[in-house]
Design a protein around this motif. Structure first.
Motif, PDB file in Angstrom:
ATOM      1  N   SER A   1       0.827  -1.204   0.000  1.00  0.00           N
ATOM      2  CA  SER A   1       0.000   0.000   0.000  1.00  0.00           C
ATOM      3  C   SER A   1       0.863   1.255   0.000  1.00  0.00           C
ATOM      4  O   SER A   1       0.579   2.221  -0.729  1.00  0.00           O
ATOM      5  CB  SER A   1      -0.918  -0.013   1.226  1.00  0.00           C
ATOM      6  OG  SER A   1      -1.686   1.177   1.298  1.00  0.00           O
TER       7      SER A   1
ATOM      8  N   LEU B   1      -7.095   0.221  -1.612  1.00  0.00           N
ATOM      9  CA  LEU B   1      -7.628  -1.143  -1.522  1.00  0.00           C
ATOM     10  C   LEU B   1      -6.789  -1.994  -0.575  1.00  0.00           C
ATOM     11  O   LEU B   1      -7.330  -2.690   0.301  1.00  0.00           O
ATOM     12  CB  LEU B   1      -7.665  -1.765  -2.916  1.00  0.00           C
ATOM     13  CG  LEU B   1      -8.147  -3.212  -3.003  1.00  0.00           C
ATOM     14  CD1 LEU B   1      -9.609  -3.318  -2.602  1.00  0.00           C
ATOM     15  CD2 LEU B   1      -7.940  -3.759  -4.407  1.00  0.00           C
TER      16      LEU B   1
ATOM     17  N   GLY C   1      -7.120  -0.944   3.078  1.00  0.00           N
ATOM     18  CA  GLY C   1      -8.380  -1.372   3.666  1.00  0.00           C
ATOM     19  C   GLY C   1      -8.452  -2.860   3.921  1.00  0.00           C
ATOM     20  O   GLY C   1      -9.082  -3.322   4.888  1.00  0.00           O
ATOM     21  N   LEU C   2      -7.786  -3.660   3.075  1.00  0.00           N
ATOM     22  CA  LEU C   2      -7.849  -5.116   3.213  1.00  0.00           C
ATOM     23  C   LEU C   2      -6.806  -5.664   4.185  1.00  0.00           C
ATOM     24  O   LEU C   2      -6.835  -6.859   4.504  1.00  0.00           O
ATOM     25  CB  LEU C   2      -7.634  -5.774   1.846  1.00  0.00           C
ATOM     26  CG  LEU C   2      -8.773  -5.632   0.829  1.00  0.00           C
ATOM     27  CD1 LEU C   2      -8.358  -6.235  -0.499  1.00  0.00           C
ATOM     28  CD2 LEU C   2     -10.054  -6.287   1.342  1.00  0.00           C
TER      29      LEU C   2
ATOM     30  N   SER D   1      -9.329 -11.520   0.551  1.00  0.00           N
ATOM     31  CA  SER D   1     -10.649 -11.741  -0.058  1.00  0.00           C
ATOM     32  C   SER D   1     -11.373 -12.890   0.628  1.00  0.00           C
ATOM     33  O   SER D   1     -12.580 -12.812   0.889  1.00  0.00           O
ATOM     34  CB  SER D   1     -10.482 -12.040  -1.558  1.00  0.00           C
ATOM     35  OG  SER D   1      -9.854 -10.961  -2.222  1.00  0.00           O
TER      36      SER D   1
ATOM     37  N   HIS E   1     -10.131   1.562   7.798  1.00  0.00           N
ATOM     38  CA  HIS E   1      -9.988   0.590   6.716  1.00  0.00           C
ATOM     39  C   HIS E   1     -11.264   0.507   5.874  1.00  0.00           C
ATOM     40  O   HIS E   1     -11.193   0.374   4.648  1.00  0.00           O
ATOM     41  CB  HIS E   1      -9.652  -0.786   7.304  1.00  0.00           C
ATOM     42  CG  HIS E   1      -8.340  -0.824   8.023  1.00  0.00           C
ATOM     43  ND1 HIS E   1      -8.254  -0.659   9.387  1.00  0.00           N
ATOM     44  CD2 HIS E   1      -7.066  -0.983   7.572  1.00  0.00           C
ATOM     45  CE1 HIS E   1      -6.985  -0.728   9.755  1.00  0.00           C
ATOM     46  NE2 HIS E   1      -6.239  -0.927   8.678  1.00  0.00           N
TER      47      HIS E   1
ATOM     48  N   LEU F   1     -11.506   1.221   1.853  1.00  0.00           N
ATOM     49  CA  LEU F   1     -12.136   0.311   0.903  1.00  0.00           C
ATOM     50  C   LEU F   1     -13.269   1.003   0.137  1.00  0.00           C
ATOM     51  O   LEU F   1     -13.404   0.829  -1.088  1.00  0.00           O
ATOM     52  CB  LEU F   1     -12.680  -0.917   1.633  1.00  0.00           C
ATOM     53  CG  LEU F   1     -11.652  -1.935   2.136  1.00  0.00           C
ATOM     54  CD1 LEU F   1     -12.328  -3.006   2.993  1.00  0.00           C
ATOM     55  CD2 LEU F   1     -10.942  -2.588   0.949  1.00  0.00           C
ATOM     56  N   SER F   2     -14.059   1.771   0.832  1.00  0.00           N
ATOM     57  CA  SER F   2     -15.168   2.482   0.185  1.00  0.00           C
ATOM     58  C   SER F   2     -14.644   3.497  -0.829  1.00  0.00           C
ATOM     59  O   SER F   2     -15.191   3.637  -1.929  1.00  0.00           O
ATOM     60  CB  SER F   2     -16.027   3.188   1.239  1.00  0.00           C
ATOM     61  OG  SER F   2     -16.552   2.270   2.175  1.00  0.00           O
TER      62      SER F   2
END
Length: 319
Positions: free
Chosen positions: A5, A56, A59-60, A71, A91, A95-96
């Motif tokens: 990230s 992404l 957030g993950l 996932s 997070h 993601l949003s």
């Protein structure tokens, strides 16, 4: 995942400001418009992937060490597995934001394509009423207008080149051939698709220096590419005279009363603007970049695009 990230975020920052600014000022782009075009495409694609990927992966991160494991963890979390760590508000926000940005970019591209398609359809209808086919080329329409005008109207169902009667009367046969070669290059090389992509990018993120600089640069580069195609058929002075006739004619008629003459800066279409850099390269011939340097620039662009792609496809590879 955090390191991935951070790497993507750093790359996104570089591609959002210093790199596009430096490229927009580079003098070599006029000597190899194709290589410069490849670099701008790599910057736009890599920048978008880096922005979305950074948020992404951030957030993950609580859900797993790789994209696949995260996932799987997300699916387990949705199914109510109590052993999965739940992402915190920060997070979830990341993601949003990644999802909204990706959706926004795709939606803007679709909306821009739809808008431009409707504009061209209306314009084709007007042309059918106010123009007639050239006796020598059915794909060329002659507009009954005194202002020197030349432009192309791309379409998957039949592209056309539009010339005004005033332009045909003012140009010599060689100059007219230069204009036709220039417009034909726009159509054959599908410059409208390149401009559509960068127009939608600028519509989606107008505050981002990359989008603004890339659109202006690509508009100029497609004209240089069309100039180079025309120069394979005529000499530089001939093309320059023809382009100056079109440019001065457009400047001399700013009324906009003729509906079949497209407004300057129509989205997703070649601008035909005779910029200072285009004028200089036609007035003073510059040697093209040697093949080794051109290949190096193109390879660098490919690597630039490959970095965020690799980080997204193989998360955790550099950790």
């Amino acid at each position: 995942m955090l390191l991935t990230s951070y790497l993507l975020a750093g790359l996104a920052i570089l591609l959002a400001w210093p790199i596009p600014v430096a490229l927009s000022r580079a003098q070599w782009s006029a000597r190899s418009p194709f290589a410069a075009m490849v670099v701008w495409q790599a910057i736009a694609l890599a920048g978008g992937l880096s922005m979305i990927g950074a948020m992404l992966f951030w957030g993950l991160n609580p859900l797993g060490d790789t994209l696949i494991s995260a996932s799987v963890g997300g699916i387990k979390l949705l199914m109510g597995d109590p052993d999965v760590n739940s992402p915190g508000p920060v997070h979830i926000f990341a993601l949003s934001t990644a999802a909204l940005l990706g959706f926004h970019l795709v939606l803007t591209l679709i909306r821009a394509a739809w808008r431009i398609s409707r504009q061209r359809t209306r314009h084709r209808h007007i042309l059918s009423l106010l123009s007639e086919k050239s006796p020598t080329d059915p794909a060329t329409l002659v507009l009954d207008h005194e202002t020197p005008v030349a432009y192309c109207l791309p379409s998957f169902s039949g592209s056309v080149t539009v010339l005004s009667r005033g332009l045909v009367q003012k140009l010599s046969p060689d100059e007219l051939r230069a204009v036709m070669a220039h417009e034909r290059a726009h159509l054959d090389q599908r410059h409208d698709l390149l401009l559509l992509a960068f127009t939608s990018w600028n519509d989606a993120l107008p505050w981002l220096p990359t989008s603004r600089l890339s659109l202006a640069a690509v508009q100029e580069l497609v004209e240089m590419l069309a100039d180079d195609a025309a120069l394979r058929e005529v000499q530089s002075p001939t093309l320059l005279r023809a382009l100056l006739t079109v440019a001065t004619g457009a400047l001399g008629d700013q009324s906009g009363k003729h509906a079949a003459v497209p407004p300057t800066g129509t989205p997703g279409a070649p601008t035909e603007e005779l910029s200072s850099r285009r004028l200089r390269r036609l007035l003073t011939a510059q040697p093209p970049l040697n093949s080794a340097l051109r290949n190096f620039i193109i390879a660098t662009a490919i690597i630039l695009f490959a970095v965020p792609t690799t980080l997204l496809i193989v998360p955790g590879f550099f950790e």
